[in-house]
Design a protein around this motif. Structure first.
Motif, short mmCIF file in Angstrom:
data_model
loop_
_atom_site.label_atom_id
_atom_site.label_comp_id
_atom_site.label_asym_id
_atom_site.label_seq_id
_atom_site.Cartn_x
_atom_site.Cartn_y
_atom_site.Cartn_z
N SER A 53 9.91 7.05 53.64
CA SER A 53 10.24 5.95 54.54
C SER A 53 11.58 6.25 55.20
O SER A 53 12.31 7.15 54.78
CB SER A 53 10.32 4.61 53.79
OG SER A 53 11.50 4.54 53.02
N SER A 57 13.24 4.00 50.56
CA SER A 57 12.87 3.01 49.55
C SER A 57 11.93 2.00 50.19
O SER A 57 11.64 2.08 51.39
CB SER A 57 14.11 2.29 49.00
OG SER A 57 14.79 1.60 50.03
N LEU A 58 11.47 1.05 49.39
CA LEU A 58 10.67 -0.06 49.88
C LEU A 58 11.44 -1.36 49.66
O LEU A 58 12.41 -1.40 48.90
CB LEU A 58 9.33 -0.14 49.14
CG LEU A 58 8.42 1.09 49.21
CD1 LEU A 58 7.21 0.90 48.31
CD2 LEU A 58 7.97 1.36 50.65
N GLU A 59 11.01 -2.42 50.31
CA GLU A 59 11.57 -3.74 50.04
C GLU A 59 10.55 -4.80 50.41
O GLU A 59 9.56 -4.54 51.11
CB GLU A 59 12.86 -3.97 50.84
CG GLU A 59 12.67 -4.08 52.33
CD GLU A 59 13.95 -4.42 53.07
OE1 GLU A 59 15.01 -4.50 52.42
OE2 GLU A 59 13.90 -4.64 54.29
N TYR A 62 8.00 -6.06 55.67
CA TYR A 62 7.27 -5.03 56.42
C TYR A 62 7.88 -3.66 56.12
O TYR A 62 9.09 -3.47 56.24
CB TYR A 62 7.36 -5.34 57.90
CG TYR A 62 6.71 -4.35 58.83
CD1 TYR A 62 5.42 -4.54 59.28
CD2 TYR A 62 7.41 -3.22 59.28
CE1 TYR A 62 4.83 -3.63 60.16
CE2 TYR A 62 6.83 -2.32 60.15
CZ TYR A 62 5.54 -2.54 60.58
OH TYR A 62 4.95 -1.63 61.44
N ASN A 63 7.03 -2.69 55.76
CA ASN A 63 7.49 -1.34 55.44
C ASN A 63 6.64 -0.31 56.17
O ASN A 63 5.40 -0.30 56.01
CB ASN A 63 7.39 -1.08 53.94
CG ASN A 63 8.35 -1.90 53.12
OD1 ASN A 63 9.42 -1.44 52.72
ND2 ASN A 63 7.98 -3.15 52.84
N GLU A 64 7.28 0.55 56.96
CA GLU A 64 6.60 1.71 57.52
C GLU A 64 6.64 2.82 56.46
O GLU A 64 7.71 3.17 55.97
CB GLU A 64 7.31 2.17 58.80
CG GLU A 64 7.28 1.14 59.91
CD GLU A 64 8.22 1.49 61.04
OE1 GLU A 64 9.16 2.29 60.80
OE2 GLU A 64 8.04 0.97 62.14
N ILE A 65 5.48 3.35 56.12
CA ILE A 65 5.38 4.32 55.03
C ILE A 65 4.62 5.54 55.52
O ILE A 65 3.57 5.42 56.15
CB ILE A 65 4.66 3.72 53.81
CG1 ILE A 65 5.38 2.44 53.34
CG2 ILE A 65 4.59 4.74 52.66
CD1 ILE A 65 4.63 1.69 52.26
N TYR A 116 1.57 1.03 57.74
CA TYR A 116 2.52 0.03 57.24
C TYR A 116 1.88 -0.80 56.14
O TYR A 116 0.66 -0.94 56.05
CB TYR A 116 3.02 -0.88 58.37
CG TYR A 116 1.98 -1.82 58.98
CD1 TYR A 116 1.52 -2.95 58.29
CD2 TYR A 116 1.47 -1.58 60.25
CE1 TYR A 116 0.58 -3.81 58.85
CE2 TYR A 116 0.54 -2.42 60.83
CZ TYR A 116 0.09 -3.54 60.12
OH TYR A 116 -0.84 -4.38 60.67
N VAL A 150 9.37 -2.58 44.53
CA VAL A 150 9.48 -3.45 45.71
C VAL A 150 10.49 -4.55 45.39
O VAL A 150 10.12 -5.66 45.01
CB VAL A 150 8.12 -4.05 46.11
CG1 VAL A 150 8.26 -4.85 47.41
CG2 VAL A 150 7.07 -2.97 46.27
N HIS A 177 15.25 -2.06 63.69
CA HIS A 177 15.88 -1.69 62.43
C HIS A 177 17.39 -1.87 62.50
O HIS A 177 18.03 -2.23 61.50
CB HIS A 177 15.56 -0.23 62.08
CG HIS A 177 14.09 0.04 61.91
ND1 HIS A 177 13.34 -0.58 60.93
CD2 HIS A 177 13.24 0.85 62.57
CE1 HIS A 177 12.09 -0.15 61.00
NE2 HIS A 177 12.01 0.71 62.00
#
Length: 282
Positions: A53, A57-59, A62-65, A116, A150, A177
């Protein structure tokens, strides 16, 4: 003389060829991992799945992966897979999924796949997310699963609520962002809960936005444009005007295709915030 001329011509052509090769070598292939950081890898007996990413990391939200699949035997990255994924939140009394996109190849000859996932809940001490990646290579099916981290987002970037129509919705902040003092292009997403495992995109709605600075008399800003879809099945795009740095509350109203407000309140002298909102601070 003719022999010398031929020899000189041969040297010239050789030098030209070497120069051409050197010039070609000075243009390396595009780095498909530019601006991406690997934050997780997990494996089955045959392959290792790597997750990337922009944040590393993630949170919650919304996450672009992006992901790559590495052959454990050869060490080569797979270029011809068909990939799907399924995130699952394991709660104490039930399991559920979340909004997610299809997984698509970034470039034809590359090794990167992307999409995402919108995690509407954060993990806690007893409840957690895992991610199953299913993929097919040359007709053979594989799967790999791992727990993923997460944590809760520092600022509110996702809203989950029941609309006045009795439907449960998820509205998430995707971009920018890095907001600026300017009229920013903004991207949101709107999904509904069809059942515990399916959260399709909602089409044809409007997300009204009213940015306010609570610490500065709750003033707003000019030239905002409500977010709407450009294409069916896509995200929602609008304009967000931020006139100074600091903490902003982006108050929201969700309207259906007929213009009926399903959730959220207009800001007035007595209504200082909407029941659904995003937070931005920069």
């Amino acid at each position: 003389m003719k022999t010398l001329l031929k020899y000189t011509l041969s040297l010239f052509l050789l030098a030209l060829t070497l120069t051409s090769c050197s010039s070609d070598d000075s243009n390396p292939a595009t780095d498909e991992l530019a601006n991406l950081t690997k934050f997780k890898e997990f494996a089955n007996e045959t392959h290792t799945v790597e997750l990337y990413s922009h944040m590393g990391s993630l949170e919650q939200g919304y996450n672009e992966i992006a992901l790559r699949i590495k052959d454990n035997a050869s060490g080569d990255y797979v270029k011809n897979a068909e990939v799907n994924w399924m995130p699952i939140m394991h709660m104490t009394m039930m399991n559920h999924s979340c909004p997610k996109s299809a997984v698509e190849k970034v470039t034809t000859n590359g090794t990167l796949y992307q999409g995402y996932i919108v995690f509407q809940m954060a993990q806690n001490a007893t409840e957690y997310w895992d991610l199953r990646v299913d993929y097919t290579i040359n007709g053979a099916a594989y799967s790999a699963t791992s727990v993923i981290d997460v944590p809760a987002a520092v600022k509110r970037r996702v809203n989950t609520f029941m609309g006045t129509d009795g439907t449960k919705y998820i509205v998430a902040y995707a971009e920018p962002h890095h907001p600026k003092v300017a009229v920013n292009d903004v991207v949101f997403g709107v999904w509904k809960m069809q059942d515990m495992m399916n959260f399709p995109v909602v089409d044809g709605y409007t997300v009204k936005i009213d940015p306010r600075m609570p610490s500065m008399g709750n003033h707003s800003s000019p030239n905002n444009v409500d977010a709407t879809q450009k294409t069916t099945g896509g995200l929602y795009e609008g304009k967000l005007s931020l006139t100074m740095t600091g903490y902003w509350k982006i108050n929201l109203q969700l309207l259906n295709a007929e213009g009926t407000v399903l959730k959220g309140e207009a800001i007035t002298d007595t209504v200082l915030e909407s029941s659904i909102f995003f937070e931005v601070e920069f």
